[in-house]
Design a protein around this motif. Structure first.
Motif, PDB file in Angstrom:
ATOM      1  N   LEU A   3       0.831  -1.201   0.000  1.00 15.30           N
ATOM      2  CA  LEU A   3       0.000   0.000   0.000  1.00 15.30           C
ATOM      3  C   LEU A   3       0.868   1.254   0.000  1.00 15.30           C
ATOM      4  O   LEU A   3       0.587   2.224  -0.707  1.00 15.30           O
ATOM      5  CB  LEU A   3      -0.918  -0.005   1.223  1.00 15.30           C
ATOM      6  N   ASP A  50      -3.588   6.061   3.481  1.00 10.55           N
ATOM      7  CA  ASP A  50      -4.201   5.336   4.601  1.00 10.55           C
ATOM      8  C   ASP A  50      -3.656   3.923   4.698  1.00 10.55           C
ATOM      9  O   ASP A  50      -4.369   3.000   5.112  1.00 10.55           O
ATOM     10  CB  ASP A  50      -5.724   5.308   4.457  1.00 10.55           C
ATOM     11  N   ASP A  74      -4.032   2.123   8.104  1.00  6.95           N
ATOM     12  CA  ASP A  74      -5.434   1.874   8.449  1.00  6.95           C
ATOM     13  C   ASP A  74      -5.973   0.696   7.635  1.00  6.95           C
ATOM     14  O   ASP A  74      -6.668  -0.184   8.177  1.00  6.95           O
ATOM     15  CB  ASP A  74      -6.284   3.112   8.183  1.00  6.95           C
ATOM     16  N   ARG A  75      -5.665   0.666   6.359  1.00  6.41           N
ATOM     17  CA  ARG A  75      -6.138  -0.432   5.518  1.00  6.41           C
ATOM     18  C   ARG A  75      -5.458  -1.741   5.888  1.00  6.41           C
ATOM     19  O   ARG A  75      -6.084  -2.812   5.868  1.00  6.41           O
ATOM     20  CB  ARG A  75      -5.915  -0.094   4.046  1.00  6.41           C
ATOM     21  N   GLU A 104      -7.149  -3.083   8.873  1.00  4.99           N
ATOM     22  CA  GLU A 104      -8.457  -3.629   8.495  1.00  4.99           C
ATOM     23  C   GLU A 104      -8.319  -5.030   7.923  1.00  4.99           C
ATOM     24  O   GLU A 104      -9.102  -5.935   8.267  1.00  4.99           O
ATOM     25  CB  GLU A 104      -9.114  -2.704   7.466  1.00  4.99           C
ATOM     26  N   GLU A 105      -7.327  -5.239   7.064  1.00  5.65           N
ATOM     27  CA  GLU A 105      -7.139  -6.558   6.470  1.00  5.65           C
ATOM     28  C   GLU A 105      -6.689  -7.580   7.512  1.00  5.65           C
ATOM     29  O   GLU A 105      -7.098  -8.739   7.471  1.00  5.65           O
ATOM     30  CB  GLU A 105      -6.118  -6.489   5.336  1.00  5.65           C
ATOM     31  N   ALA A 136      -4.752  -6.561   0.574  1.00  6.55           N
ATOM     32  CA  ALA A 136      -4.874  -5.168   1.002  1.00  6.55           C
ATOM     33  C   ALA A 136      -4.985  -4.169  -0.146  1.00  6.55           C
ATOM     34  O   ALA A 136      -5.767  -3.221  -0.064  1.00  6.55           O
ATOM     35  CB  ALA A 136      -3.702  -4.808   1.920  1.00  6.55           C
ATOM     36  N   ARG A 183      -6.516  -4.424  -2.796  1.00  2.85           N
ATOM     37  CA  ARG A 183      -7.737  -4.715  -3.550  1.00  2.85           C
ATOM     38  C   ARG A 183      -7.415  -5.147  -4.984  1.00  2.85           C
ATOM     39  O   ARG A 183      -7.882  -4.548  -5.955  1.00  2.85           O
ATOM     40  CB  ARG A 183      -8.663  -3.489  -3.601  1.00  2.85           C
ATOM     41  N   HIS A 234     -13.554  -9.006  -2.123  1.00  5.57           N
ATOM     42  CA  HIS A 234     -12.970  -8.026  -3.032  1.00  5.57           C
ATOM     43  C   HIS A 234     -13.351  -8.264  -4.493  1.00  5.57           C
ATOM     44  O   HIS A 234     -12.992  -7.464  -5.360  1.00  5.57           O
ATOM     45  CB  HIS A 234     -11.448  -8.036  -2.900  1.00  5.57           C
TER      46      HIS A 234
END
Length: 229
Positions: A112, A119, A122-123, A126-127, A159, A161, A193
């Motif tokens: 990422l 972010d 944060d992502r 989340e994953e 992550a 996507r 996804h």
């Protein structure tokens, strides 16, 4: 008719070996549809992993054509291939390939950050929560079990996507119960996804969960085995 996400036409792969050139893939023609789950099976040495690597541009086909999302993978340079994978693919290997000096959170955030996501952490968090590791974000790979490390690898692949997920024996290093859990997570990530999933496996149970199964033998599609099913 929707254009296939992955399209191989007479794809070949030959690499130098100790005794000369070795033919690994011998004319593979295959289309993978949008959102499809495709299992690649066959005996050891049949070319399954090599086919997956060719699809991902991790090995360059030495003959034929390999089109992925409308791009000719054989025409892209190494830098362009790396950028294409970063933006479109997630790859999961049998060996987890985590960076040992980074925490789980940092490992998942790497692709990422490379893509410039503001972010990223944060992502990544989340994953990790999605694969059941929300309480392990600050742990290093050496502090995680094999199953937990593979969960981190799954989270890292998912992550960004990606439109395509490639998995090479994702349960090969895990015990039965842990492998079952990883299978559930892998298909769950695919569903969440909406990615196209191509996986190499020796597991009949994992193959049976795929929309379609392709068998290879000696670097070719084993059409006789498939016709007998």
């Amino acid at each position: 008719m929707t254009e296939p996400v992955i399209s191989l036409k007479d794809a070949r792969l030959s690499l130098p070996g100790n005794a000369g050139i070795v033919d690994i893939l011998n004319g593979i023609s295959l289309d993978v549809a949008l959102g499809e789950t495709l299992g690649l099976v066959g005996p050891s040495g049949s070319g399954k992993s090599s086919l997956l690597m060719v699809m991902g541009g991790l090995e360059r086909a030495t003959g034929g054509s390999v089109m992925v999302l409308g791009r000719d993978m054989t025409a892209l340079g190494e830098d362009d291939l790396a950028l294409f994978r970063r933006d479109n693919m997630g790859v999961v290997f049998q060996s987890f390939h985590l960076i040992p000096t980074m925490t789980a959170l940092e490992n998942v955030a790497v692709p990422l950050e490379l893509a410039g996501a503001r972010d990223a952490f944060d992502r990544a968090a989340e994953e990790l929560r999605a694969v059941g590791l929300g309480d392990r974000v600050d742990h290093y790979p050496s502090q995680l079990s094999g199953g937990e490390q593979q969960r981190v690898a799954l989270a890292r692949a998912a992550a960004p996507r990606p439109r395509i997920l490639l998995a090479d024996e994702p349960t090969g290093n895990l015990d039965g119960a842990t492998g079952d859990a990883i299978m559930d997570l892998l298909f769950g990530l695919r569903d969440r996804h909406g990615a196209t999933l191509v996986l190499v496996t020796h597991s009949r149970e994992l193959a049976d969960r795929c929309d379609r199964v392709i068998r290879l033998r000696d670097g070719r599609l084993d059409t006789l085995a498939q016709a007998a099913e």
